[in-house]
Motif scaffolding. Sequence first.
Motif, mmCIF file in Angstrom:
data_model
loop_
_atom_site.group_PDB
_atom_site.id
_atom_site.type_symbol
_atom_site.label_atom_id
_atom_site.label_comp_id
_atom_site.label_asym_id
_atom_site.label_seq_id
_atom_site.Cartn_x
_atom_site.Cartn_y
_atom_site.Cartn_z
ATOM 1 N N THR A 112 1.045 -1.339 0.255
ATOM 2 C CA THR A 112 0.068 -0.187 0.013
ATOM 3 C C THR A 112 0.736 1.301 0.469
ATOM 4 N N VAL A 113 0.540 2.290 -0.033
ATOM 5 C CA VAL A 113 0.960 3.667 -0.252
ATOM 6 C C VAL A 113 0.947 4.640 0.799
ATOM 7 N N PRO A 114 1.617 4.524 1.212
ATOM 8 C CA PRO A 114 1.735 5.304 3.019
ATOM 9 C C PRO A 114 1.129 7.069 2.554
ATOM 10 N N ALA A 115 0.650 7.492 3.756
ATOM 11 C CA ALA A 115 0.252 8.764 3.302
ATOM 12 C C ALA A 115 1.322 9.665 2.721
ATOM 13 N N ASN A 116 1.393 11.033 2.220
ATOM 14 C CA ASN A 116 1.814 11.421 1.686
ATOM 15 C C ASN A 116 1.102 12.989 2.296
ATOM 16 N N SER A 117 2.287 14.077 1.329
ATOM 17 C CA SER A 117 1.651 15.544 1.687
ATOM 18 C C SER A 117 0.518 15.527 0.945
ATOM 19 N N LEU A 118 0.039 15.327 -0.108
ATOM 20 C CA LEU A 118 -0.851 15.442 -1.024
ATOM 21 C C LEU A 118 -2.477 15.233 -0.135
ATOM 22 N N GLY A 119 -1.548 13.932 0.356
ATOM 23 C CA GLY A 119 -3.096 13.219 1.278
ATOM 24 C C GLY A 119 -3.501 13.989 2.449
ATOM 25 N N LYS A 120 -2.237 14.383 3.012
ATOM 26 C CA LYS A 120 -2.268 15.170 3.939
ATOM 27 C C LYS A 120 -2.819 16.761 3.670
ATOM 28 N N LEU A 121 -2.903 17.137 3.276
ATOM 29 C CA LEU A 121 -3.184 18.313 2.655
ATOM 30 C C LEU A 121 -4.808 18.167 2.146
ATOM 31 N N THR A 122 -5.529 17.086 1.529
ATOM 32 C CA THR A 122 -6.507 16.609 1.362
ATOM 33 C C THR A 122 -7.493 16.827 2.738
ATOM 34 N N THR A 123 -7.113 15.893 3.322
ATOM 35 C CA THR A 123 -7.421 16.311 5.067
ATOM 36 C C THR A 123 -7.501 16.938 5.945
ATOM 37 N N VAL A 124 -6.808 18.172 5.793
ATOM 38 C CA VAL A 124 -6.724 19.789 6.683
ATOM 39 C C VAL A 124 -7.454 20.505 5.522
ATOM 40 N N LEU A 125 -7.404 19.989 4.121
ATOM 41 C CA LEU A 125 -9.174 21.767 3.435
ATOM 42 C C LEU A 125 -10.084 20.220 4.213
ATOM 43 N N TYR A 126 -9.918 19.373 3.851
ATOM 44 C CA TYR A 126 -11.983 18.138 4.158
ATOM 45 C C TYR A 126 -12.095 19.215 6.181
ATOM 46 N N TYR A 127 -10.889 19.078 6.959
ATOM 47 C CA TYR A 127 -11.028 20.055 8.620
ATOM 48 C C TYR A 127 -12.091 21.523 8.344
ATOM 49 N N PHE A 128 -11.451 21.808 7.212
ATOM 50 C CA PHE A 128 -11.505 23.642 7.329
ATOM 51 C C PHE A 128 -12.944 23.552 6.721
ATOM 52 N N ALA A 129 -13.497 22.473 5.901
ATOM 53 C CA ALA A 129 -14.779 22.805 5.308
ATOM 54 C C ALA A 129 -15.507 22.336 6.048
ATOM 55 N N PHE A 130 -15.791 20.502 6.886
ATOM 56 C CA PHE A 130 -16.670 21.066 8.138
ATOM 57 C C PHE A 130 -16.531 22.414 9.176
ATOM 58 N N LEU A 131 -15.789 22.676 9.540
ATOM 59 C CA LEU A 131 -15.481 23.863 9.906
ATOM 60 C C LEU A 131 -16.644 24.994 9.367
ATOM 61 N N PHE A 132 -16.066 25.026 8.559
ATOM 62 C CA PHE A 132 -16.960 25.910 7.522
ATOM 63 C C PHE A 132 -18.565 25.963 7.749
ATOM 64 N N ILE A 133 -19.000 23.883 7.715
ATOM 65 C CA ILE A 133 -19.799 23.640 7.695
ATOM 66 C C ILE A 133 -20.846 23.851 8.621
ATOM 67 N N PHE A 134 -20.178 23.309 9.936
ATOM 68 C CA PHE A 134 -20.532 23.162 10.505
ATOM 69 C C PHE A 134 -21.113 24.736 12.040
ATOM 70 N N PHE A 135 -20.012 25.629 11.288
ATOM 71 C CA PHE A 135 -20.509 27.139 12.139
ATOM 72 C C PHE A 135 -20.763 28.207 10.410
ATOM 73 N N ASP A 136 -21.395 27.223 9.719
ATOM 74 C CA ASP A 136 -22.715 27.990 8.644
ATOM 75 C C ASP A 136 -21.945 29.143 7.909
ATOM 76 N N PHE A 137 -20.895 29.114 7.467
ATOM 77 C CA PHE A 137 -20.131 30.006 6.938
ATOM 78 C C PHE A 137 -20.743 30.026 5.670
ATOM 79 N N SER A 138 -21.266 31.372 4.336
ATOM 80 C CA SER A 138 -21.726 31.045 3.364
ATOM 81 C C SER A 138 -21.123 30.319 2.218
ATOM 82 N N PHE A 139 -19.841 30.609 2.344
ATOM 83 C CA PHE A 139 -19.462 29.805 1.274
ATOM 84 C C PHE A 139 -19.022 27.901 1.173
#
Length: 174
Positions: A112-139
């Motif tokens: 299996t391919v170990p996690a790399n920086s692009l995968g980690k970046l994607t995860t961080v982007l998802y966490y920001f998306a969740f933040l924006f959704i949970f706190f009801d940002f318009s965008f």
Amino acid sequence: MNLPNLLTLCRFGLIPIYVVFFTTNQLKTAFLIVVLAGVTDVLDGYLARKRGQITQVGAMLDPLADKCMMLTVIISLLVSGMIPWMVAVAMFIRDAGMIIGSAFFHFRGKQTVPANSLGKLTTVLYYFAFLFIFFDFSFAIAYLWFVVGVSFVTSIIYIILFLALNRKNDTLSQ
């Protein structure tokens, strides 16, 4: 069993705790549980590398714990009407595909391919998306669609790396 693997197992335990807080409409606390899961993910990876405790079990359980948490969050946001069903389907297809594909190839003895920086970046982007959704940002939903696109690109890159790694290993074993 080592500390990094124990932290990974704790992430599985955070899933029902998240569900309890989410379903009782304690969204800020539910989001903090998701963040705590992210922190344990970073910590277990750091400790595994620092202590030389990287294991095959950990390499498989770590991304599985992440995907299970992500799928739980996706389903909860969908059921609550906080995200559109089309974005949830796209996220579900991507994450379920990664889980099923990884398990399938792992049990067939493929590397299996170990996690790399692009995968980690994607995860961080998802966490920001969740933040924006949970706190009801318009965008929030537009940003989430952007992150879904990034995640599919990341998946394609992982597939290419997986094929190259296993093609190389198959050639060496012949």
